[in-house]
Motif scaffolding. Structure first.
Motif, PDB file in Angstrom:
ATOM      1  N   LEU A  65     -20.007   7.082   3.146  1.00 50.58           N
ATOM      2  CA  LEU A  65     -19.219   7.382   1.944  1.00 50.58           C
ATOM      3  C   LEU A  65     -17.755   6.967   2.097  1.00 50.58           C
ATOM      4  O   LEU A  65     -17.150   6.453   1.158  1.00 50.58           O
ATOM      5  CB  LEU A  65     -19.301   8.875   1.626  1.00 50.58           C
ATOM      6  CG  LEU A  65     -20.661   9.415   1.170  1.00 50.58           C
ATOM      7  CD1 LEU A  65     -20.623  10.923   1.039  1.00 50.58           C
ATOM      8  CD2 LEU A  65     -21.062   8.779  -0.160  1.00 50.58           C
ATOM      9  N   VAL A  66     -17.187   7.195   3.280  1.00 49.45           N
ATOM     10  CA  VAL A  66     -15.741   7.018   3.461  1.00 49.45           C
ATOM     11  C   VAL A  66     -15.359   5.571   3.758  1.00 49.45           C
ATOM     12  O   VAL A  66     -14.347   5.071   3.249  1.00 49.45           O
ATOM     13  CB  VAL A  66     -15.238   7.949   4.587  1.00 49.45           C
ATOM     14  CG1 VAL A  66     -13.770   7.669   4.909  1.00 49.45           C
ATOM     15  CG2 VAL A  66     -15.430   9.410   4.184  1.00 49.45           C
ATOM     16  N   SER A  67     -16.156   4.874   4.569  1.00 49.40           N
ATOM     17  CA  SER A  67     -15.777   3.537   5.035  1.00 49.40           C
ATOM     18  C   SER A  67     -15.527   2.542   3.898  1.00 49.40           C
ATOM     19  O   SER A  67     -14.535   1.788   3.950  1.00 49.40           O
ATOM     20  CB  SER A  67     -16.849   2.988   5.984  1.00 49.40           C
ATOM     21  OG  SER A  67     -16.964   3.803   7.121  1.00 49.40           O
ATOM     22  N   PRO A  68     -16.382   2.463   2.866  1.00 46.43           N
ATOM     23  CA  PRO A  68     -16.088   1.508   1.786  1.00 46.43           C
ATOM     24  C   PRO A  68     -14.764   1.785   1.085  1.00 46.43           C
ATOM     25  O   PRO A  68     -14.064   0.840   0.687  1.00 46.43           O
ATOM     26  CB  PRO A  68     -17.280   1.694   0.826  1.00 46.43           C
ATOM     27  CG  PRO A  68     -18.374   2.213   1.690  1.00 46.43           C
ATOM     28  CD  PRO A  68     -17.708   3.093   2.679  1.00 46.43           C
ATOM     29  N   PHE A  69     -14.383   3.056   0.964  1.00 43.50           N
ATOM     30  CA  PHE A  69     -13.125   3.374   0.287  1.00 43.50           C
ATOM     31  C   PHE A  69     -11.922   3.008   1.160  1.00 43.50           C
ATOM     32  O   PHE A  69     -10.895   2.560   0.643  1.00 43.50           O
ATOM     33  CB  PHE A  69     -13.090   4.856  -0.095  1.00 43.50           C
ATOM     34  CG  PHE A  69     -13.982   5.199  -1.245  1.00 43.50           C
ATOM     35  CD1 PHE A  69     -13.574   4.976  -2.555  1.00 43.50           C
ATOM     36  CD2 PHE A  69     -15.246   5.719  -1.030  1.00 43.50           C
ATOM     37  CE1 PHE A  69     -14.401   5.271  -3.626  1.00 43.50           C
ATOM     38  CE2 PHE A  69     -16.087   6.017  -2.095  1.00 43.50           C
ATOM     39  CZ  PHE A  69     -15.665   5.789  -3.398  1.00 43.50           C
ATOM     40  N   ILE A  70     -12.047   3.188   2.480  1.00 44.99           N
ATOM     41  CA  ILE A  70     -10.970   2.742   3.365  1.00 44.99           C
ATOM     42  C   ILE A  70     -10.853   1.219   3.310  1.00 44.99           C
ATOM     43  O   ILE A  70      -9.746   0.662   3.293  1.00 44.99           O
ATOM     44  CB  ILE A  70     -11.219   3.216   4.805  1.00 44.99           C
ATOM     45  CG1 ILE A  70     -11.219   4.745   4.871  1.00 44.99           C
ATOM     46  CG2 ILE A  70     -10.151   2.654   5.743  1.00 44.99           C
ATOM     47  CD1 ILE A  70     -11.513   5.291   6.238  1.00 44.99           C
ATOM     48  N   THR A  71     -11.999   0.536   3.273  1.00 46.49           N
ATOM     49  CA  THR A  71     -11.985  -0.924   3.125  1.00 46.49           C
ATOM     50  C   THR A  71     -11.284  -1.326   1.834  1.00 46.49           C
ATOM     51  O   THR A  71     -10.503  -2.290   1.808  1.00 46.49           O
ATOM     52  CB  THR A  71     -13.420  -1.477   3.127  1.00 46.49           C
ATOM     53  OG1 THR A  71     -14.104  -1.033   4.299  1.00 46.49           O
ATOM     54  CG2 THR A  71     -13.426  -2.994   3.093  1.00 46.49           C
ATOM     55  N   ALA A  72     -11.545  -0.592   0.759  1.00 43.59           N
ATOM     56  CA  ALA A  72     -10.893  -0.875  -0.523  1.00 43.59           C
ATOM     57  C   ALA A  72      -9.387  -0.668  -0.429  1.00 43.59           C
ATOM     58  O   ALA A  72      -8.608  -1.458  -0.994  1.00 43.59           O
ATOM     59  CB  ALA A  72     -11.485   0.012  -1.614  1.00 43.59           C
ATOM     60  N   LEU A  73      -8.943   0.375   0.276  1.00 41.09           N
ATOM     61  CA  LEU A  73      -7.506   0.626   0.429  1.00 41.09           C
ATOM     62  C   LEU A  73      -6.844  -0.496   1.228  1.00 41.09           C
ATOM     63  O   LEU A  73      -5.723  -0.918   0.909  1.00 41.09           O
ATOM     64  CB  LEU A  73      -7.284   1.971   1.115  1.00 41.09           C
ATOM     65  CG  LEU A  73      -7.597   3.221   0.281  1.00 41.09           C
ATOM     66  CD1 LEU A  73      -7.439   4.480   1.134  1.00 41.09           C
ATOM     67  CD2 LEU A  73      -6.695   3.292  -0.950  1.00 41.09           C
ATOM     68  N   ILE A  74      -7.526  -0.975   2.261  1.00 45.91           N
ATOM     69  CA  ILE A  74      -6.990  -2.103   3.027  1.00 45.91           C
ATOM     70  C   ILE A  74      -6.939  -3.353   2.149  1.00 45.91           C
ATOM     71  O   ILE A  74      -5.971  -4.123   2.176  1.00 45.91           O
ATOM     72  CB  ILE A  74      -7.833  -2.341   4.289  1.00 45.91           C
ATOM     73  CG1 ILE A  74      -7.704  -1.143   5.237  1.00 45.91           C
ATOM     74  CG2 ILE A  74      -7.403  -3.628   4.999  1.00 45.91           C
ATOM     75  CD1 ILE A  74      -8.631  -1.194   6.427  1.00 45.91           C
ATOM     76  N   GLY A  75      -7.977  -3.561   1.345  1.00 46.32           N
ATOM     77  CA  GLY A  75      -7.975  -4.676   0.405  1.00 46.32           C
ATOM     78  C   GLY A  75      -6.844  -4.571  -0.595  1.00 46.32           C
ATOM     79  O   GLY A  75      -6.203  -5.571  -0.946  1.00 46.32           O
ATOM     80  N   LEU A  76      -6.573  -3.345  -1.049  1.00 52.07           N
ATOM     81  CA  LEU A  76      -5.458  -3.123  -1.975  1.00 52.07           C
ATOM     82  C   LEU A  76      -4.140  -3.544  -1.333  1.00 52.07           C
ATOM     83  O   LEU A  76      -3.316  -4.224  -1.954  1.00 52.07           O
ATOM     84  CB  LEU A  76      -5.423  -1.646  -2.373  1.00 52.07           C
ATOM     85  CG  LEU A  76      -4.383  -1.204  -3.411  1.00 52.07           C
ATOM     86  CD1 LEU A  76      -4.929  -0.019  -4.221  1.00 52.07           C
ATOM     87  CD2 LEU A  76      -3.073  -0.784  -2.739  1.00 52.07           C
ATOM     88  N   ALA A  77      -3.939  -3.153  -0.061  1.00 51.96           N
ATOM     89  CA  ALA A  77      -2.702  -3.522   0.639  1.00 51.96           C
ATOM     90  C   ALA A  77      -2.601  -5.033   0.817  1.00 51.96           C
ATOM     91  O   ALA A  77      -1.521  -5.616   0.647  1.00 51.96           O
ATOM     92  CB  ALA A  77      -2.655  -2.820   1.995  1.00 51.96           C
ATOM     93  N   VAL A  78      -3.722  -5.680   1.142  1.00 51.04           N
ATOM     94  CA  VAL A  78      -3.724  -7.137   1.314  1.00 51.04           C
ATOM     95  C   VAL A  78      -3.365  -7.829   0.004  1.00 51.04           C
ATOM     96  O   VAL A  78      -2.585  -8.791  -0.021  1.00 51.04           O
ATOM     97  CB  VAL A  78      -5.108  -7.604   1.823  1.00 51.04           C
ATOM     98  CG1 VAL A  78      -5.228  -9.126   1.753  1.00 51.04           C
ATOM     99  CG2 VAL A  78      -5.330  -7.134   3.256  1.00 51.04           C
ATOM    100  N   GLU A  79      -3.909  -7.321  -1.094  1.00 49.62           N
ATOM    101  CA  GLU A  79      -3.606  -7.927  -2.397  1.00 49.62           C
ATOM    102  C   GLU A  79      -2.135  -7.775  -2.744  1.00 49.62           C
ATOM    103  O   GLU A  79      -1.488  -8.728  -3.206  1.00 49.62           O
ATOM    104  CB  GLU A  79      -4.480  -7.278  -3.474  1.00 49.62           C
ATOM    105  CG  GLU A  79      -4.474  -8.000  -4.822  1.00 49.62           C
ATOM    106  CD  GLU A  79      -3.297  -7.630  -5.709  1.00 49.62           C
ATOM    107  OE1 GLU A  79      -2.997  -8.379  -6.652  1.00 49.62           O
ATOM    108  OE2 GLU A  79      -2.667  -6.567  -5.456  1.00 49.62           O
TER     109      GLU A  79
END
Length: 289
Positions: A65-79
């Motif tokens: 449950l948690v890992s995809p959302f952390i991945t999304a937050l990292i993606g947000l920072a990269v963007e």
């Protein structure tokens, strides 16, 4: 022979499910922001590695449950820090930027988790076959397909029934008009990129339980995911869905009769589609022609 075919079709559906999640995330980013994200496969690997790191503390279900959302937050920072700087430029800029960043992410994964493969522990019951006859179909495979179905239905419901989803759909058709109506395009693109990374992260957690973890795990899924978009039709998420399943099953069935051509058949399908219907099976006129 029937069991061999059934085994390979099952494998094809599983691989096709990975293609679908990957390709839908790629398609979301490409359709709205015109960014060719070559680092998408590395976000998949990141999601799997995060699940591996978090599972001792959170267990498999918590990590899922948690890992995809952390991945999304990292993606947000990269963007926010990188990708937005190449908007409104030729797509080759985003291609080169994400291509280089993919190597950075890959080397970072090697440095943090090592170059060797790692297993992601699964709950014991998920590793069991569903029956003695269908011993090659485990409950984990059934679970993966179920998660992908729920994720895809949730994505389409989000895009259809929520205000943000409707804005994303409208932006893929005419971003300038959406901006003129007062929508914050910068935030919309950021959220959309993070959503695509979330799908990659989810795919990574599921793939880790099936094939294990290694820094290059996303590479084998990235190019077929692009092909799924082309076959289904650029601009069509439903086409991307069918494109991913089509090439996954086609590759698996080819393995039964001619194993050495299992990868080539994917490119053959793309070639035929481009020759017969250049916009893809369900793409819009002018998107690829």
């Amino acid at each position: 022979m029937f069991q061999v075919i059934l085994f390979n079709v099952t494998n094809g559906l599983i691989i096709g499910a990975f293609y679908v999640l990957m390709a839908l995330g790629l398609s979301l980013i490409l359709n709205l922001s015109n960014v060719i994200n070559f680092a998408h496969g590395n976000f998949l690997a990141l999601g799997g590695y995060l699940a591996f790191t978090l599972s001792p503390a959170l267990g498999y279900w918590g990590a899922l449950l948690v890992s995809p959302f952390i991945t999304a937050l990292i993606g947000l920072a990269v963007e926010r820090l990188m990708i937005r700087r190449v908007y409104n430029r030729d797509p080759v800029y985003s291609l080169l930027l994400t291509f280089g960043f993919a190597f950075v992410m890959q080397d970072a994964a090697r440095y943090i988790w090592g170059p060797n493969g790692l297993p992601l522990g699964l709950p014991e019951f998920l590793s069991q076959p569903i029956s003695p006859t269908l011993f090659f179909i485990t409950w984990y495979r059934v679970f993966m397909v179920g998660v992908v179905i729920v994720a895809v239905l949730g994505l389409f419901a989000f895009l259809r029934y929520t205000q943000v989803g409707i804005r994303i759909r409208a932006g893929t058709l005419d971003l300038e008009t959406v901006a003129s109506l007062g929508v914050n395009i910068s935030l919309l693109r950021t959220f959309n990129f993070a959503l695509g990374c979330l799908l990659a992260g989810l795919s990574g957690v599921l793939a880790a339980g099936q094939i294990g973890l290694n820094p290059n795990m996303g590479d084998d899924l990235l190019m077929p995911s692009f092909i799924a978009i082309i076959v289904g039709g650029v601009g069509s998420l439903i086409g991307t869905l069918f494109g991913g399943l089509l090439i996954g099953v086609a590759a698996a069935l080819t393995t039964v009769f001619y194993p050495s051509a299992s990868e080539a058949v994917i490119y053959a399908i793309m070639m035929i589609v481009l020759l017969v219907r250049p916009r893809g099976l369900m793409g819009e006129e002018g998107m690829m022609a």
